[in-house]
Every structure is written in structure tokens, then in C-alpha cells.
Enzyme design. Structure first.
Site, mmCIF file in Angstrom:
data_model
loop_
_atom_site.group_PDB
_atom_site.id
_atom_site.type_symbol
_atom_site.label_atom_id
_atom_site.label_comp_id
_atom_site.label_asym_id
_atom_site.label_seq_id
_atom_site.Cartn_x
_atom_site.Cartn_y
_atom_site.Cartn_z
ATOM 1 N N THR A 275 11.404 4.017 5.481
ATOM 2 C CA THR A 275 10.688 2.751 5.581
ATOM 3 C C THR A 275 9.202 3.088 5.553
ATOM 4 O O THR A 275 8.803 4.229 5.844
ATOM 5 C CB THR A 275 11.054 2.008 6.880
ATOM 6 O OG1 THR A 275 10.414 0.743 6.897
ATOM 7 C CG2 THR A 275 10.632 2.804 8.106
ATOM 8 N N SER A 276 8.395 2.121 5.204
ATOM 9 C CA SER A 276 6.952 2.388 5.121
ATOM 10 C C SER A 276 6.416 2.961 6.418
ATOM 11 O O SER A 276 5.531 3.822 6.430
ATOM 12 C CB SER A 276 6.194 1.098 4.783
ATOM 13 O OG SER A 276 6.551 0.613 3.520
ATOM 14 N N HIS B 203 -26.946 2.271 47.516
ATOM 15 C CA HIS B 203 -27.283 0.846 47.574
ATOM 16 C C HIS B 203 -28.732 0.616 47.152
ATOM 17 O O HIS B 203 -29.362 -0.361 47.551
ATOM 18 C CB HIS B 203 -27.049 0.273 48.969
ATOM 19 C CG HIS B 203 -25.700 0.594 49.527
ATOM 20 N ND1 HIS B 203 -24.560 -0.095 49.172
ATOM 21 C CD2 HIS B 203 -25.307 1.568 50.394
ATOM 22 C CE1 HIS B 203 -23.522 0.425 49.802
ATOM 23 N NE2 HIS B 203 -23.941 1.434 50.544
ATOM 24 N N ASP C 37 0.798 -1.224 0.000
ATOM 25 C CA ASP C 37 0.000 0.000 0.000
ATOM 26 C C ASP C 37 0.831 1.275 0.000
ATOM 27 O O ASP C 37 0.494 2.244 -0.688
ATOM 28 C CB ASP C 37 -0.983 0.002 1.178
ATOM 29 C CG ASP C 37 -0.334 -0.377 2.500
ATOM 30 O OD1 ASP C 37 0.902 -0.571 2.546
ATOM 31 O OD2 ASP C 37 -1.080 -0.490 3.498
ATOM 32 N N SER D 101 -42.805 0.393 21.340
ATOM 33 C CA SER D 101 -42.882 -1.061 21.434
ATOM 34 C C SER D 101 -43.775 -1.574 20.321
ATOM 35 O O SER D 101 -44.791 -0.958 19.990
ATOM 36 C CB SER D 101 -43.449 -1.487 22.794
ATOM 37 O OG SER D 101 -43.803 -2.852 22.799
ATOM 38 N N SER D 102 -43.402 -2.734 19.760
ATOM 39 C CA SER D 102 -44.192 -3.293 18.670
ATOM 40 C C SER D 102 -45.505 -3.880 19.158
ATOM 41 O O SER D 102 -46.391 -4.184 18.357
ATOM 42 C CB SER D 102 -43.377 -4.363 17.932
ATOM 43 O OG SER D 102 -43.095 -5.449 18.803
#
Length: 536
Positions: free
Chosen positions: A191-192, A240, A161, A364-365
Site C-alpha cells: 500500500t502507499s 521573583h 504521488d 534602531s531606525s
């Protein structure tokens, strides 16, 4: 405040724009004629593949089109970021996509050639004319999706690449006689990973400064506004899961605003590093080619010119320690937002918040009455996905065998996953915040049912005036028993304490026993700005 503020060279235009130009004349429709999966059949499949008449199996479904029929669309994307959620995260694409990576590689390669032209000892690359400089800058400014596709086509041949970027630039520069003379100095002594690490650093820096920080600031600002608007709205605390000393709704929002602002500040203080020291970090080839050049100094200048900090001690790759720090800080910001999402989810469940509805939306369905806290659930879920990916990046990237292995390369291509899901979560949280309506009547009702919370101030005043066993007396009165306004008042009336102290206790209600919460909420913006050193 931004990550590692851009250098003067960047601001005055010699490096601008860092922001890629996602323009292309090409369109990429689905080659398959189908849009809706239920209507698919092999007979009209545009790829002309021979239908499979064998019994369908889990590995081959004869009722679905062949994989060759598909190009990227919202329906065929493997990642929901590139499909269902694309509209909410697409502003990341110029920086964290394959296009963004190629763009920043092009930028680094060109800027390195320009840097070489300014080194007197490298006589083979003389100073460029203004025309040549303008030509090279134009390759950056006008870089398009079509250009990136051209690089990808070259990569099909090279199977590399970064080398494909070098060849692309050599092709593009052939028409310019001045630049054409020095084509072999593209990628000189590199270097790459010299190119890649700087590209990745710029990708991250621009992503945070241009996209992520502004959205983070919107969240913090929204929480500050919630805190101030509800500074005086009393609310029963729960520790809590049980009734505890009252607070105000605004003060609880203020906590999250300050926590998030601290993490935002930590993110801005991560030093984005870059290296440019050759194959194993020693400038080996550089020194052989031009022994009289101070290459470590040149590399440091170049990295700083790009607006990055310089890492002089590296092997082939930059060590990625800064990335781990950045991703860890992002995880912590996300953790705090998960805490917020869950708290608000709970407050909605308790009825402290109502949510505005939108005509046509369905909760809700099967249950028509539902108005679900889906934005906060969506935010929480995506933050979990984000943190999983970011955690792997931060744990893996600092580890590389000897002077380098390639495991970081494929991992780095996933930076957009964790950051993308983070952005999606932030936007979901903001959308949810925008729908919230405080239900003061429900908050008040909750407080009226919990007069036992006044046991704390009563026993504390009793301690002041030397009443024996104050804690034990209040424990006997309140623990596991129904406590009413009348029973509390009767207890106070019977105390052997000064009359003024007794009257002050009699004036207390669960609604007024909020301590300094009102002031803490009211001044939250000052606290946030003090943390960040800027105004949100």
C-alpha cells in the site's frame, strides 16, 4: 549518539547514501521580469495577461503582477523558511522537502525489489546480477532534482504521488533487460503507506542525525564553554525579580547546558519505527500470492535493513506514536532554549552582558545608540512558531479514523516547518552567544548594592549556635530597609556566637557568598558527558 543507529547494511554501503543528491542542471528563474516590488506595473508583465482596468480591491491589486508570473524565489516564497531565512535552513532541504520525500520513496521501492529477489519462494524475481544491482543502486545514488521533477510530471497524470514513483521507476528500468523482466514487482503487495511511512521515518532519522543533533551539540558546547570561562564570575541572583543569594554567571549557564543535554539524550532514545504489512496491516495480498512465505518475518528484516525498528501491530498506517514522542521531546528542548533566550535577554537589559557590534549594522531606525538583543529575540520567536507546529503534529498524527484516514498525509508534509524554525532558532541563539561580552564591572556593581543578601547565611549560622529568633532578627534588620556593608558588619559584631564563626561571617561579601557555584560550573562538561554517554 544518533537516533536508532544505522544498520550494518547501511554502514557498509549497500544502502548508502541515505543522503539525497540535490543536483540539477535546470535553473528556475522568475519568469516575471521584475525583482523589486515598488517598480512593478502591469504594462511589462511577462505573463501577457490582460490588465484589469476596474477599481482595485482587496482581492485584486492592479499594481501587482499576476500570480502566474511568479516562480519560487526569496521574494515570492510564502514561508520565510523558503525565502528570507533560506540560507540558514537549506541543509534540511535534502531530507524534509518534496524532493527528499520522493528520494526516500524511490529508495524504499528499489530496496523492496532487491529484497524480493532474495526470497527463494518468489521464483518470478530471480537473484539479480551484480550489474543489475549496480544499476538499481545507481538510480538511488544519482537521483537528482530533475528526476524528482519527472516524478512530479507523472503525478500530474496519475494524481497519485506514490504511484508516480512506481511508474517513474518502471520507465527508468526499461533499458536494463534484467530488471525490465520484473517491473511489475515494483510496489509488490504494497500500500502507499508502506512506502510513505518508511520514507518519513528515514527523512526524520537523517534530519536529526545529520542536521539537528550537530547544531544542538554546538549550543550545548557553547554553554559549557560559557560556564567554564565564567565559573568564578559572581552574579546576583534574582528570584521573583528581586535580589537573592548570589551565584556565578558560569553556574547559571551550566544549568542550561545540562538541561539541554538531557533533552538531547531523550531525543536520541526515541525509537524510529516502520511498518510494511500491506493495506490493513495483515499481509492479506502477500499471503494470497505466496502463502508459503513468512511475510511478517520478511517485513521485519526489511525494516531493520533500512536501519529502522519494526512495528508489527498496525493498520494501514504506522501509528505515528514515535513521531509524537520525538516532536514532544523537540518541543521540550525548545522550551528550555526559550528559557535561556529570555534569561540572557534580561541579563543584557541589566547590563551583565555587552554585545559586540558589527560595522554597518543598525539597531534602531530612529535611535542610533541601540544595540538590541535581536538574535535571542529571533530565536525565541522562531521557537514559538516551531513549537506550535510540532505540537499539532504530535497531537494529530497518532489519531486516525478506523484503519486509516488521509488527514495525516497533508500534516506530515509540514514536518519541515517545525523542524526548520527550530533550526533557525538554534542558529540565532548561537549567533547571539557569539556576540556576548561579560561586563564584570556591572555585575560587581549590582552585588555591591545588595548587602542584604547576606541575611541568609547570617541567620543560618545563628541557628547553628542557638541564637533565638534568628530569622526574625534579620527580617527586622533588612526587610524594606536600606542595608549597607557597615550595617551588616555592625549586626555581626553584636552576635553572641563563637569568635571563629563571627570572623567567618565578617569575611563574607556578596561577591564571595556563592556556595559551590564555582565548582558546579567548572565541572559542567563532565555532567553533560555523563548524561549523554559521549563527549560533546
Amino acid at each position: 549518539m544518533e537516533l536508532a543507529a544505522l544498520s550494518n547494511a547501511t554502514r557498509n554501503g549497500s544502502l548508502n547514501p541515505l543522503r539525497p543528491n540535490l543536483q540539477s542542471s535546470r535553473q528556475h528563474p522568475l519568469p516575471c521580469s521584475y525583482v523589486s516590488f515598488p517598480s512593478l506595473s502591469l504594462g511589462a508583465c511577462s505573463c501577457k495577461a490582460t490588465p484589469n482596468t476596474h477599481t482595485p480591491t482587496l482581492t485584486h491589486n492592479m499594481f501587482l503582477p499576476h500570480s502566474s508570473c511568479f516562480d519560487l524565489s526569496a521574494l515570492t516564497a510564502l514561508s520565510p523558511l523558503d525565502g528570507r531565512y533560506w540560507g540558514k535552513v537549506k541543509e534540511l532541504a535534502p531530507y524534509l522537502s518534496e524532493y527528499g520525500l520522493i528520494y526516500f520513496r524511490v529508495l524504499v521501492e528499489i530496496k523492496w525489489l532487491l529484497q524480493l529477489s532474495m526470497i527463494p519462494e518468489i521464483v518470478e524475481v530471480p537473484s539479480f546480477s551484480e550489474g543489475a544491482k549496480s544499476f538499481l543502486q545507481g538510480l538511488i545514488d544519482d537521483f537528482s532534482v530533475d528526476d524528482a521533477l519527472e516524478v512530479k510530471n507523472i503525478e500530474k497524470v496519475t494524481n497519485h504521488d506514490v504511484k508516480a514513483v512506481e511508474y517513474f521507476l518502471k520507465q527508468k528500468c526499461q533499458p536494463n533487460a534484467e530488471v525490465a523482466k520484473v517491473l511489475e514487482f515494483f510496489h509488490f503487495a504494497c500500500t502507499s503507506e508502506d512506502i510513505n511511512n518508511l520514507a518519513h521515518a528515514l527523512m526524520l532519522k537523517e534530519t536529526m542525525n545529520s542536521v539537528m543533533f550537530p547544531v544542538m551539540d554546538k549550543i550545548i558546547k557553547a554553554l559549557c564553554n560559557m560556564a567554564k570561562d565564567n565559573a568564578h564570575v559572581p552574579m546576583l541572583s534574582r528570584t521573583h525579580g528581586q535580589p537573592a543569594s548570589p551565584t556565578t554567571l558560569g553556574k547559571e549557564m551550566a544549568i542550561f547546558a545540562v538541561r539541554l543535554s538531557r533533552e538531547r539524550k531523550d531525543l536520541t532514545q526515541v525509537e524510529i519505527l516502520g511498518k510494511f504489512a500491506g493495506a490493513v496491516g495483515n499481509y492479506n495480498a502477500h499471503v494470497v500470492a505466496y502463502p508459503n512465505v513468512d511475510w511478517p518475518h520478511i517485513a521485519e528484516q526489511f525494516v531493520h535493513f533500512l536501519g529502522l525498528s519494526f512495528n508489527p501491530y498496525v493498520a494501514q498506517i504506522e501509528t505515528h506514536d514515535y513521531m509524537a514522542k520525538l516532536f514532544h521531546s523537540l518541543i521540550q528542548f525548545n522550551n528550555i532554549l526559550i528559557d535561556f533566550d529570555r534569561d540572557v535577554w534580561g541579563y543584557i537589559s541589566l547590563g551583565f552582558f555587552k554585545q559586540t557590534t558589527k560595522a554597518g549594522e543598525i539597531g534602531s531606525s530612529t535611535m542610533p545608540h541601540k544595540v538590541n538583543p535581536i538574535d535571542f529575540e529571533n530565536s525565541e520567536g522562531n521557537l514559538g512558531v516551531a513549537n506550535g507546529g510540532l505540537s499539532h503534529l504530535s497531537m494529530k498524527l497518532p489519531i486516525s479514523r478506523w484503519q486509516r484516514d488521509l488527514t495525516d498525509s497533508t500534516v506530515l508534509r509540514n514536518m519541515g516547518v517545525g523542524i526548520g524554525h527550530s533550526l533557525l532558532a538554534y542558529k540565532s541563539a548561537l549567533q547571539g552567544i557569539g556576540k556576548l561580552q561579560v561586563n564584570e564591572a556591572r555585575l560587581s556593581e549590582d552585588l555591591n548594592q545588595c548587602w542584604e543578601v547576606l541575611a541568609e547565611p547570617i541567620q543560618t549560622v545563628m541557628r547553628r549556635y542557638g541564637v533565638p529568633e534568628p530569622y526574625e532578627k534579620l527580617k527586622e534588620l533588612t526587610r524594606g530597609r536600606a542595608v549597607t556593608k557597615e550595617s551588616i558588619r555592625n549586626f555581626i559584631e553584636g552576635l553572641d556566637i563563637p569568635e571563629e564563626a563571627k570572623n567567618n561571617l565578617l569575611k563574607l561579601t556578596p561577591h564571595t557568598y556563592v556556595g559551590a557555584a564555582v565548582e558546579l560550573a567548572r565541572t559542567v562538561e563532565n555532567a553533560v558527558n555523563t548524561v549523554n554517554g559521549i563527549s560533546i
